[in-house]
Enzyme design. Structure first.
Site, PDB file in Angstrom:
ATOM      1  N   PRO A 154       0.812  -1.217   0.000  1.00 13.44           N
ATOM      2  CA  PRO A 154       0.000   0.000   0.000  1.00 13.44           C
ATOM      3  C   PRO A 154       0.849   1.273   0.000  1.00 13.44           C
ATOM      4  O   PRO A 154       0.468   2.272  -0.619  1.00 13.44           O
ATOM      5  CB  PRO A 154      -0.820  -0.121   1.292  1.00 13.44           C
ATOM      6  CG  PRO A 154      -0.880  -1.573   1.561  1.00 13.44           C
ATOM      7  CD  PRO A 154       0.450  -2.101   1.127  1.00 13.44           C
ATOM      8  N   TYR A 155       1.998   1.255   0.681  1.00 14.90           N
ATOM      9  CA  TYR A 155       2.882   2.424   0.701  1.00 14.90           C
ATOM     10  C   TYR A 155       3.461   2.685  -0.689  1.00 14.90           C
ATOM     11  O   TYR A 155       3.500   3.823  -1.155  1.00 14.90           O
ATOM     12  CB  TYR A 155       4.003   2.210   1.709  1.00 14.90           C
ATOM     13  CG  TYR A 155       4.920   3.401   1.878  1.00 14.90           C
ATOM     14  CD1 TYR A 155       4.543   4.478   2.674  1.00 14.90           C
ATOM     15  CD2 TYR A 155       6.163   3.438   1.250  1.00 14.90           C
ATOM     16  CE1 TYR A 155       5.381   5.571   2.829  1.00 14.90           C
ATOM     17  CE2 TYR A 155       7.007   4.528   1.398  1.00 14.90           C
ATOM     18  CZ  TYR A 155       6.607   5.589   2.191  1.00 14.90           C
ATOM     19  OH  TYR A 155       7.437   6.676   2.342  1.00 14.90           O
ATOM     20  N   VAL A 156       3.879   1.610  -1.365  1.00 14.70           N
ATOM     21  CA  VAL A 156       4.399   1.752  -2.725  1.00 14.70           C
ATOM     22  C   VAL A 156       3.309   2.329  -3.638  1.00 14.70           C
ATOM     23  O   VAL A 156       3.555   3.248  -4.427  1.00 14.70           O
ATOM     24  CB  VAL A 156       4.904   0.394  -3.248  1.00 14.70           C
ATOM     25  CG1 VAL A 156       5.328   0.498  -4.716  1.00 14.70           C
ATOM     26  CG2 VAL A 156       6.082  -0.104  -2.408  1.00 14.70           C
ATOM     27  N   LYS A 159       2.656   6.117  -2.755  1.00 19.23           N
ATOM     28  CA  LYS A 159       3.669   7.066  -3.219  1.00 19.23           C
ATOM     29  C   LYS A 159       3.663   7.195  -4.740  1.00 19.23           C
ATOM     30  O   LYS A 159       3.966   8.263  -5.275  1.00 19.23           O
ATOM     31  CB  LYS A 159       5.050   6.656  -2.702  1.00 19.23           C
ATOM     32  CG  LYS A 159       5.214   6.879  -1.204  1.00 19.23           C
ATOM     33  CD  LYS A 159       4.936   8.328  -0.797  1.00 19.23           C
ATOM     34  CE  LYS A 159       5.163   8.577   0.679  1.00 19.23           C
ATOM     35  NZ  LYS A 159       4.891   9.985   1.076  1.00 19.23           N
TER      36      LYS A 159
END
Length: 251
Positions: A154-156, A159
């Site tokens: 989810p972070y990838v 961003k």
């Protein structure tokens, strides 16, 4: 470099945000500090004021449009304008496999990193459009916005979305004299990362494996890039993904 400018900073209570508050104020900007931890913000604001700078506190959560609107209003009401913004608040998790990740982790990561930037852009741009001078907005991205870094999926994804929002906003509002850029930040010695390294010691070595400069960045080094992008010295830079990553994206 920033004399006469008012700059809003989110995620300003620690790490890159707190470093940016100090650097931008030292360069002459009046800074408006936003984060959830009000007491931390007041401490940083008092430090800036004691050093001869100007700072105001607008505690709040970037996932709340009302909180963001209030922070933007604080900038205008206190200092008369909003000339630049550093949308830095973020949240991430370690590399838990996607199929084992809880929905709440996904929701929080997307909310803070994507909805938070979305809320900030909408309210900041409305004010900047009304100013003949326009403005400059800097969003905190990551090397994870260009490739999978080992951070949680989810972070990838979040961003990558921040990079997309940056480019779209730059294209839409360039005619209004508003510049929007995103920093591709590499591994930085922040409170969040240091906590993660304490929990998973091998994470530091993994974070440095791809970088040319085999070290973590100091938050002040990221803040120096923010100062330049907020200033008129970067007047021909917009829609850019600016790497401040120790060469991680070069190899």
């Amino acid at each position: 470099m920033l004399s006469g400018k008012t700059i809003m900073i989110t995620g300003a209570s620690s790490g890159i945000g707190a470093a940016a508050a100090r650097v931008l104020a030292a360069e002459g900007a009046a800074v408006v500090l936003m984060a959830r931890r009000a007491e931390r913000l007041r401490t940083i604001a008092a430090e800036i004021t004691a050093a001869g700078g100007r700072a105001a506190v607008a505690a709040g959560d970037v996932t709340s449009a009302a909180d963001v609107e209030r922070a933007v209003a604080t900038a205008v009401d206190t200092f008369g304008s909003l000339d630049a913004a550093f949308n830095n608040a973020g949240w991430g998790t370690l590399g838990t496999p996607l199929h084992l990740m809880d929905d709440t982790d996904f929701d929080r990561t997307m909310d803070v990193n994507v909805r938070g930037v979305w809320n900030c852009l909408r309210h900041q741009i409305r004010v900047m459009l009304a100013q003949p001078s326009g403005g400059s907005i800097v969003n905190t991205g990551s090397t994870a916005g260009s490739f999978a870094t080992g951070a949680g999926a989810p972070y990838v994804a979040a961003k990558h979305a921040v990079t997309g929002l940056t480019k779209a906003a730059a294209a839409e509002y360039g005619a209004g004299n508003i510049r929007v850029n995103v920093l591709m930040v590499g591994s930085t010695r922040t409170e969040l990362l240091e906590q993660a390294i304490r929990e998973v010691p091998q994470l530091e070595e993994h974070s440095l494996a791809r970088a040319i400069q085999k070290r973590l960045a100091d938050p002040d080094e990221i803040a120096q890039a923010v100062a330049w992008l907020c200033s008129d010295r970067s007047s021909f830079v917009t829609g850019a993904v600016v790497p401040v990553d120790g060469g991680c994206s070069a190899v």
